[in-house]
Design an enzyme around this catalytic site. Sequence first.
Site, PDB file in Angstrom:
ATOM      1  N   SER A 168       0.711  -1.186  -0.017  1.00 17.47           N
ATOM      2  CA  SER A 168      -0.111   0.127  -0.095  1.00 17.47           C
ATOM      3  C   SER A 168       0.954   1.347  -0.095  1.00 17.47           C
ATOM      4  CB  SER A 168      -0.875   0.133   1.182  1.00 17.47           C
ATOM      5  OG  SER A 168      -0.206  -0.177   2.483  1.00 17.47           O
ATOM      6  N   HIS A 201      -1.979  -8.919   2.025  1.00 15.42           N
ATOM      7  CA  HIS A 201      -1.971  -7.476   2.800  1.00 15.42           C
ATOM      8  C   HIS A 201      -3.023  -7.242   3.468  1.00 15.42           C
ATOM      9  CE1 HIS A 201      -0.176  -3.989   3.455  1.00 15.42           C
ATOM     10  NE2 HIS A 201      -0.236  -3.107   2.361  1.00 15.42           N
ATOM     11  N   HIS A 237       5.432 -12.492   8.252  1.00 15.11           N
ATOM     12  CA  HIS A 237       5.647 -10.857   7.735  1.00 15.11           C
ATOM     13  C   HIS A 237       6.567 -11.022   6.844  1.00 15.11           C
ATOM     14  CE1 HIS A 237       6.262  -6.821   7.786  1.00 15.11           C
ATOM     15  NE2 HIS A 237       4.862  -6.445   7.968  1.00 15.11           N
TER      16      HIS A 237
END
Length: 443
Positions: free
Chosen positions: A241, A271, A320
């Site tokens: 993003s 995401h 992650h």
Amino acid sequence: MATKLKEKLAEKIEEWRPRTERLMEEYGNVEVDKVTISKILGGMRGLKSLVTDISYLDPMEGIRYRGYTLPEVFKNLPKPKGAEMPYVEGLFYLLLTGEIPNDEEIADVVDEFSRRRIIPRYIYELIDAFPCCSHPMTIFSSAILSMHRESFFTKKYNAGVHKKDYWDPMYEDSLNLIAKLPEIATYIYSKIYRDGKRIQSNPNLDFGGNFAFMMGKEKPYDDVSRLHFIIHSDHESGNVSAHTGHLVASSLSDIYLSISAMVNGLAGPLHGLAAQGVLQWLHELIERMGGEEVEPSVEEVKQYVWETLNSGQVIPGFGHAVLRKTDPRYSLQREFSLKHLKDDAIFKYVDILYNVVPPILQEQGKAKNPWPNVDAQSGVIQWHYGVREYDFYTVLFGIGRAIGIAANIIWDRALMYPLERPKSLTTDMLEEIAGIKKKKESK
Ligand code: HAX
């Protein structure tokens, strides 16, 4: 009239510019990182190739905003009277200027957002016109995009403003947009889930308080909102993003075009959509165990985790790309949950997963980071306070993220960063570089 925040920002920009100029002019050829084939084919993981001074993500420590860890941000930022969580407006001040605001400086930003919050009529009509079953992120992104026509930056650009001054109309657009996001999001919520019965905003409340008010939620949902928007605001520049917002803005697209694009990147399941994925996955688990009333069994939870992995799916809310420990954003929400929703049936599952999933992911041996991320906790808190439409959760993420990306884009223009344009190669070329294939003779 320039506000306190804008005056402070103008000072900071003047101070900062010589540093960037000097690096570019005198040290432009200094090597920072190596580009290998695995970095090119591996989504540029870890490649040091972006710059932002607003936040920095350390794999072990987690995110710092302007040098402050999240616990420090929450300790130092001023809070509304009687609130547990700080002003979102104070966070925006911190991200933009690097300074913790005082009460007067906060009041200035609260007032700025309040004055700019009213959304144009056509936004309601646009949201009303969406066909049934459209995802709230699609509507959110479209509503933001449609406001491109309001852009002050685009008008100034077309009139011929100097490059050094681009940041000023970008700042104005950013404040105009951020102030409107709670109104847009809560209207989408009321339209999709409440037959269009919307609650008008209360201009006397702060950003988080007003959001809770428009959602029709009692305390401590105002603190839930402040916590949520603050922890989701920024995570340095390489995540999808943030990178999308920065990239689109680098072509001098205005804030509406850029934030709409950033929202689209956030809407992917790897995401921000993981926030809804976690709840979906949890509910399947709970249903299988016999419902919320049934005490979860650790063994059955383990089995469910293994089945998910063996069917080739990921465990949402874990792993992650950068972090290599439990996400501090997860920990902060966990602390809040232990205080406010300890006996919540779903939180009990989350608590078990917190202990059960990491060793399983370690045993499976694929994920580089087996620990929970921000999305493993956020939806459970929303669910507890009655926001049970989980496809709305990523919109909440988007409001927070827009605050950080807008701050980044204002600084991108202030430091006059150029159009982003890396170079691509073909697979043939990579094979030639690797020495697998001979270089083709040029004709
Ligand atoms: N469950 C199962 N497998 C996982 C996993 C998880 N939670 N996390 C990573 N893996 C797997 C990857 O799919 C990959 O498998 P393949 O080699 O078969 O492709 C392997 O482990 C190595 O991946 P990695 O290097 O550890 O992780 P990546 O940088 O490629 O991906 C992701 C990071 C966040 C996308 C990943 O951990 C994931 O898919 N997590 C689940 C979805 C999720 O929670 N996303 C939200 C992340 C936080 C965020 O951005 N919020 O907005």
